[in-house]
Write a protein that holds these residues in place. Structure first.
Motif, short mmCIF file in Angstrom:
data_model
loop_
_atom_site.label_atom_id
_atom_site.label_comp_id
_atom_site.label_asym_id
_atom_site.label_seq_id
_atom_site.Cartn_x
_atom_site.Cartn_y
_atom_site.Cartn_z
N THR A 99 1.84 -25.30 61.71
CA THR A 99 1.25 -25.83 60.48
C THR A 99 -0.11 -26.47 60.72
O THR A 99 -0.75 -26.92 59.80
N GLN B 37 -2.56 -16.95 53.72
CA GLN B 37 -2.60 -18.40 53.93
C GLN B 37 -2.68 -19.11 52.59
O GLN B 37 -3.60 -18.88 51.79
N THR B 38 -1.71 -19.98 52.35
CA THR B 38 -1.70 -20.82 51.16
C THR B 38 -1.46 -22.26 51.58
O THR B 38 -0.87 -22.50 52.65
N PRO B 39 -1.89 -23.24 50.77
CA PRO B 39 -1.68 -24.63 51.14
C PRO B 39 -0.19 -24.97 51.28
O PRO B 39 0.18 -25.76 52.15
N GLY B 40 0.65 -24.35 50.49
CA GLY B 40 2.07 -24.70 50.52
C GLY B 40 2.85 -24.02 51.63
O GLY B 40 3.74 -24.63 52.22
N GLN B 41 2.53 -22.78 51.92
CA GLN B 41 3.32 -22.00 52.88
C GLN B 41 2.63 -21.79 54.21
O GLN B 41 3.23 -21.24 55.14
N GLY B 42 1.40 -22.19 54.33
CA GLY B 42 0.69 -21.99 55.58
C GLY B 42 0.34 -20.53 55.80
O GLY B 42 0.14 -19.77 54.85
N GLN B 44 1.31 -16.88 56.83
CA GLN B 44 2.50 -16.05 56.87
C GLN B 44 2.14 -14.60 57.12
O GLN B 44 1.18 -14.08 56.53
N GLY B 84 0.75 -17.08 41.93
CA GLY B 84 1.11 -17.50 43.30
C GLY B 84 0.53 -16.62 44.39
O GLY B 84 0.64 -16.95 45.57
N ALA B 87 -4.65 -16.86 47.31
CA ALA B 87 -4.54 -17.22 48.72
C ALA B 87 -5.75 -16.70 49.48
O ALA B 87 -6.55 -15.94 48.95
#
Lengths: 107, 111
Positions: A99, B37-42, B44, B84, B87
């Motif tokens: 993270t 990459q998203t702020p919530g899921q990092g 992926q 959603g 990203a």
């Protein structure tokens, strides 16, 4: 999948200070890389280090694969070192990312 | 040697539309992978291609698809866009089992 944990999540340093970022991973991996994400989003390669120790200027990294961790050392930090540092491990042709550690270096 | 090139850099789309993103790997690299990459899921993993074959796929719905051409260039497509899906999409290329290099990314905004 593999779990990758980075610590600390946030770090604020005075310019000139040293720091150590840690990356723990949950299983054996083929590859480990450290990246610095620039303000525009690009992941800049710092180290390709599946095992052993490497140094590049003020940065160095160590991976102990048998104990499933890696460390990134930043010495004499500069404001340009600010940003997010990611550890990524690769297995099965995919990277698993931590993270990140958000580093802020203040003058 | 040129790095990994992603186009476009920025994109704004409306819900329900579809989008195609492009990635040109470093010359000689046959493996191309995609990440969201998203702020919530990092960060992926989406999928990985090697010599035009998808070798691995992440846990994303079927709306996300990709392909690789004979010159190793890759495209990913997202159909029926949702909010959603906004990203940063990153592409990486590598030689088999060696260091991976990432492109500058495509920032997609769905409105």
């Amino acid at each position: 999948g593999i779990q990758v944990e980075q610590s600390p999540p946030d770090l604020i340093l005075q310019e000139g200070a040293n720091s150590t970022l840690r990356c723990n991973f949950s299983d054996s991996v083929n590859n480990l890389q450290w990246f610095h994400q620039n303000p525009w989003g690009q992941l800049i390669n710092l180290f390709y280090i599946p095992s052993g120790t490497k140094q590049n200027g003020r940065l160095s990294a160590t991976t102990v694969a048998t104990e499933r961790y890696s460390l990134l050392y930043i010495s004499s930090s500069q404001t340009t070192d600010s940003g997010v540092y990611f550890c990524a491990v690769e297995t099965g042709n995919q990277f698993y990312f931590g993270t990140g550690t958000s580093l802020t270096v203040i003058p | 040697k040129a790095g990994v090139t992603q186009t476009p850099r920025y994109l704004i789309k409306t819900r329900g539309q579809q989008v195609t993103l492009s990635c040109s790997p470093i010359s000689g690299h046959r493996s191309v992978s995609w990440y969201q990459q998203t702020p919530g899921q990092g960060l992926q993993f989406l999928f990985e291609y090697f010599s035009e074959t998808q070798r691995n796929k992440g846990n994303f719905p079927g709306r996300f698809s990709g392909r690789q051409f004979s010159n190793s260039r890759s495209e990913m497509n997202v159909s029926t866009l949702e909010l959603g899906d906004s990203a940063l999409y990153l592409c990486a290329s590598s030689l088999e089992g060696r260091v991976a290099f990432f492109g500058q990314g495509t920032r997609l905004t769905v409105v």
